[in-house]
Design a protein around this motif. Structure first.
Motif, mmCIF file in Angstrom:
data_model
loop_
_atom_site.group_PDB
_atom_site.id
_atom_site.type_symbol
_atom_site.label_atom_id
_atom_site.label_comp_id
_atom_site.label_asym_id
_atom_site.label_seq_id
_atom_site.Cartn_x
_atom_site.Cartn_y
_atom_site.Cartn_z
ATOM 1 N N ILE A 53 17.494 15.374 68.479
ATOM 2 C CA ILE A 53 17.288 16.021 67.290
ATOM 3 C C ILE A 53 18.274 17.346 67.597
ATOM 4 O O ILE A 53 19.225 17.257 67.953
ATOM 5 C CB ILE A 53 15.991 16.362 67.276
ATOM 6 C CG1 ILE A 53 16.194 17.054 68.884
ATOM 7 C CG2 ILE A 53 15.107 15.227 67.507
ATOM 8 C CD1 ILE A 53 14.287 17.652 69.325
ATOM 9 N N PHE A 54 18.946 17.703 66.079
ATOM 10 C CA PHE A 54 19.586 18.195 66.393
ATOM 11 C C PHE A 54 19.561 20.109 65.651
ATOM 12 O O PHE A 54 18.343 19.929 65.075
ATOM 13 C CB PHE A 54 20.501 17.560 64.446
ATOM 14 C CG PHE A 54 21.139 16.179 64.778
ATOM 15 C CD1 PHE A 54 22.095 15.764 65.254
ATOM 16 C CD2 PHE A 54 20.337 15.149 64.436
ATOM 17 C CE1 PHE A 54 22.415 14.320 65.840
ATOM 18 C CE2 PHE A 54 20.759 13.460 64.774
ATOM 19 C CZ PHE A 54 22.201 13.223 65.757
ATOM 20 N N TYR A 55 20.432 20.501 67.079
ATOM 21 C CA TYR A 55 20.282 22.240 66.139
ATOM 22 C C TYR A 55 20.721 22.136 64.789
ATOM 23 O O TYR A 55 21.518 21.815 63.778
ATOM 24 C CB TYR A 55 21.347 22.604 66.752
ATOM 25 C CG TYR A 55 21.240 22.910 68.741
ATOM 26 C CD1 TYR A 55 19.722 22.906 69.218
ATOM 27 C CD2 TYR A 55 21.947 22.058 69.696
ATOM 28 C CE1 TYR A 55 19.079 22.804 69.922
ATOM 29 C CE2 TYR A 55 21.650 22.472 70.581
ATOM 30 C CZ TYR A 55 20.513 22.263 71.088
ATOM 31 O OH TYR A 55 20.125 22.607 72.777
ATOM 32 N N HIS A 64 27.674 14.178 64.990
ATOM 33 C CA HIS A 64 25.831 14.322 64.461
ATOM 34 C C HIS A 64 26.039 12.621 63.397
ATOM 35 O O HIS A 64 24.897 12.214 64.141
ATOM 36 C CB HIS A 64 25.740 15.343 63.827
ATOM 37 C CG HIS A 64 25.766 17.056 63.854
ATOM 38 N ND1 HIS A 64 25.896 18.015 63.651
ATOM 39 C CD2 HIS A 64 25.443 17.133 65.717
ATOM 40 C CE1 HIS A 64 26.164 18.378 64.125
ATOM 41 N NE2 HIS A 64 25.816 18.426 65.143
ATOM 42 N N TRP A 278 14.468 23.040 75.910
ATOM 43 C CA TRP A 278 14.963 21.382 75.904
ATOM 44 C C TRP A 278 13.229 20.841 76.335
ATOM 45 O O TRP A 278 13.490 19.986 76.075
ATOM 46 C CB TRP A 278 15.839 21.329 77.247
ATOM 47 C CG TRP A 278 17.470 21.386 76.440
ATOM 48 C CD1 TRP A 278 18.168 22.368 76.287
ATOM 49 C CD2 TRP A 278 18.086 19.962 76.254
ATOM 50 N NE1 TRP A 278 19.280 22.006 75.881
ATOM 51 C CE2 TRP A 278 19.456 20.496 75.718
ATOM 52 C CE3 TRP A 278 17.539 18.995 76.089
ATOM 53 C CZ2 TRP A 278 19.655 19.761 75.286
ATOM 54 C CZ3 TRP A 278 18.644 18.081 75.508
ATOM 55 C CH2 TRP A 278 19.806 18.619 75.176
ATOM 56 N N ASN A 284 9.870 15.527 71.936
ATOM 57 C CA ASN A 284 9.639 14.901 70.427
ATOM 58 C C ASN A 284 9.754 13.424 70.428
ATOM 59 O O ASN A 284 9.344 12.260 69.362
ATOM 60 C CB ASN A 284 11.305 15.532 69.780
ATOM 61 C CG ASN A 284 11.834 14.450 70.267
ATOM 62 O OD1 ASN A 284 11.979 13.256 68.996
ATOM 63 N ND2 ASN A 284 13.294 14.784 70.526
ATOM 64 N N MET A 346 36.254 19.070 67.891
ATOM 65 C CA MET A 346 35.441 20.118 66.731
ATOM 66 C C MET A 346 34.742 21.540 66.686
ATOM 67 O O MET A 346 33.668 21.233 67.223
ATOM 68 C CB MET A 346 34.338 19.144 65.624
ATOM 69 C CG MET A 346 35.152 18.661 64.859
ATOM 70 S SD MET A 346 33.169 17.856 63.496
ATOM 71 C CE MET A 346 33.872 15.887 64.936
#
Ligand code: MSP
Length: 601
Positions: A53-55, A64, A278, A284, A346
């Motif tokens: 799951i993405f910040y 992503h 975390w 999740n 990046m």
């Protein structure tokens, strides 16, 4: 003498796909089901794939989207094979850095998170990422799952109160030992301490926390990894984890003082503490499948796709938490490496973040997906440049596959716009017709293609699957080129039969390529198959019966009208944008070189 091939049955059994073939075409956001686990339990062959799951502290970037497209490809591949597949993604919304990002934006944290979470959803939609479940850690169902998970660990005696003293990296939300940090100098010339792995600044923390008895799980983790060689793939990452496990595991701090971290789930029964982000985030994967109720069936089918930077959390913390809570570790953890831009990581501060939405507009959704999947290698980092994208897409999609389709469906070669007849006499399974040895080799290659594609997909080596298809496309182009059917004389019976056979074989090859490409480039595959006149219900793994006429079997396509002409399969991309890109990247590269290796981001 050549044996006519009898590959389909054997091949499909190898990958176990004959039963329960599901209908894949056009998996859309409409198919996002609210699964009930009792339904799912009835299915024998289930597959549950997740992305991290993405910040939400920054907008989605190419890296992503890569995680998400990779998972999407696996999900579609499993559907194609008849599995019941579930695919979860979402956003990781708690923690100090999100709290700080919301403060900096002058918004309350939830409003801030909702905005960026929505951006992730839209980017995934624009890249045809067909997730079935989307989870946000700020949802009520997730809070309940985390609280239950925490209480289970606590009631099993695995959580105790202690003093944590050590390094903490907020950008990584990670606790580090003194061997994992190093001295460095920031851009202003000030002495700082950084994480050796990420380069992010760390700070010394001393506070009363709840601790998890991670130290108790070392042997169980080693056993799990030894007994399950496929638990972490590729193998080199499993070896890395085994290496880490050579050392003692320190107990892990699993809470922060509420005064320092407001934005998170409070520890049940102790509102002065917030659950470590975390622990919150990892749960999740369980929340999605209904934990604490009825998660069992789907949980046993769980596979996580993760970037190499978060391997420790998934391969050491997560299985320990799960074992501690009486659950099994995930079936497998599929690790991928990172995308760099012009050889550089990046990052926002370097100004070299690649925007996936922009790129999917430039190169089309399928163009971007194809490039990422074709060039992304799990084992090592891959470098992105617009110029490379242009080269790969023009060569493989526009010229090779698009050119082949164009040739074989052009009215000059195919005046009736049908799947022409295959005359076994002109292309006999025993030699004697007009076919030459390379043609038979090409047939063998296409015949074996689904087996090798399946093998590569299974190991998350999507790039190898696409390479195998591209190689067969090249061979089919060679076949057409070799026999130059446009030079044959339609009024001569022998020539006409051979011409029709050449076109029939080529269309059959393309049908196989179209079916196999669906997981990676669904729109392009749809366009290809539609032009060939292949119906939606003829695009399953079980339809990979290549060239049945060659084996004296009836071919359902022979004589069928092609689908309508809808323009070129993939439009060649202009090199002008490549030139522009080179200039931009050169500017960025110059900026990058001036920065210290341990730049604080
Ligand atoms: N929120 C955590 C994951 C929690 S999962 C229980 C997190 N989020 S992240 O947004 O920082 O990263 C999400 C995924 O994107 C990770 O798998 C990470 O490896 C991946 N990528 C981030 N940058 C990347 C590249 N440059 N290239 C490829 N993938 C990259 O970590």
């Amino acid at each position: 003498m050549r044996a006519p091939f009898s590959f389909i049955t054997r091949r499909c059994q190898t990958v176990g796909c004959w039963q329960q073939i599901a209908y894949l075409s056009r998996v859309s956001s409409n198919s996002r089901a609210n699964h009930t686990s009792s339904d799912a339990c009835k299915e024998e062959r289930s597959y549950y794939i997740t992305t991290p799951i993405f910040y939400v502290n920054a907008s989605p970037h190419l890296g992503h989207v890569y995680s998400a497209v990779l998972a999407d490809c696996m999900h579609r591949y499993k559907l194609l094979q008849g599995f019941k597949s579930r695919f979860a993604t979402g956003t990781d919304e708690h923690g100090l850095k999100i709290q700080q990002a919301a403060d900096a934006a002058g918004e309350d944290p939830l409003t801030f998170c909702t905005g960026i979470s929505q951006r992730f959803r839209s980017v995934f939609d624009s890249c045809d990422v067909s997730f079935t479940d989307y989870i946000r850690t700020t949802e009520e169902r997730h809070r309940k799952a985390v609280e239950h998970f925490w209480c289970t660990l606590r009631d099993r005696g695995l959580i105790y109160k202690g003093i944590y003293e050590g390094w903490y990296s907020t950008p990584d939300e990670s606790f580090l030992t003194s061997t994992q940090v190093a001295d460095a100098v920031d851009v202003r010339g000030q002495a700082i301490t950084v994480s050796l792995e990420s380069g992010h600044k760390v700070e010394w923390v001393k506070e009363e926390n709840y601790m998890f008895r991670l130290s108790a799980f070392r042997t169980q983790l080693q056993d799990w990894l030894h007994k399950n060689p496929g638990a972490i793939q590729p193998e080199r990452f499993r070896q890395d984890v085994l290496q880490w496990l050579q050392e003692e595991l320190p107990d892990l701090s699993v809470s922060r003082q509420r005064s320092r971290l407001r934005w998170g789930i409070p520890v049940p029964g102790d509102p002065n503490h917030t659950i470590y982000v975390w622990l919150d985030a990892l749960v999740n994967y369980l929340t999605v499948v209904g934990y604490p109720d009825g998660h069992g069936h789907w949980w046993s089918a769980a596979r996580h796709i993760v970037g190499k930077d978060i391997l420790k959390f998934h391969a050491i913390y997560w299985p320990s938490f799960l074992l501690g809570a009486g659950l099994s570790p995930p079936r497998s953890i599929l690790v991928h490496s990172h995308w760099t831009v012009n050889g550089t990581k990046m990052s926002k501060s370097l100004g070299n973040v690649v925007d996936p939405t922009e790129r999917s507009q430039d190169f089309t959704t399928d163009g971007l997906r194809y490039f990422l999947l074709r060039q992304g290698v799990p084992d090592s980092d891959c470098d992105y440049t617009d110029h490379k994208v242009l080269k790969v897409l023009n060569a493989e999609l526009a010229d090779s596959l698009g050119g082949l389709l164009n040739r074989c469906t052009a009215p000059a070669l195919n005046p009736n716009q049908t799947y022409p007849e295959f005359c076994p006499m002109s292309f006999p399974s025993e030699r004697g017709g007009r076919a030459v040895p390379e043609d038979y080799r090409m047939l063998d290659a296409v015949q074996n293609l689904p087996t090798s594609v399946a093998r590569h997909y299974e190991r998350l080596n999507v790039y190898k699957a696409l390479e195998a298809v591209a190689s067969c496309v090249r061979q089919t182009n060679g076949f057409v080129q070799r026999h130059a059917p446009w030079k044959l004389n339609r009024t001569d019976d022998g020539d006409r039969r051979w011409l029709d056979a050449v076109v029939h074989v080529s269309l059959e090859c393309m049908r196989i390529y179209g079916i196999l490409l669906q997981p990676a480039v669904p729109r392009l595959a749809d366009k290809l198959l539609s032009r060939l006149g292949v119906r939606d219900d003829e695009r399953k793994w079980s339809d990979l019966d290549f060239l049945p006429s060659y084996r004296g079997k009836e071919c359902p396509f022979q004589g069928r009208s092609l689908g309508p002409e809808t323009g070129v399969l993939f439009k060649r991309l202009e090199s002008a944008s490549g030139e522009k890109e080179k200039t931009n990247l050169m500017k960025k590269h110059t900026k990058t070189r001036q920065l210290n290796k341990f730049t604080v981001r």
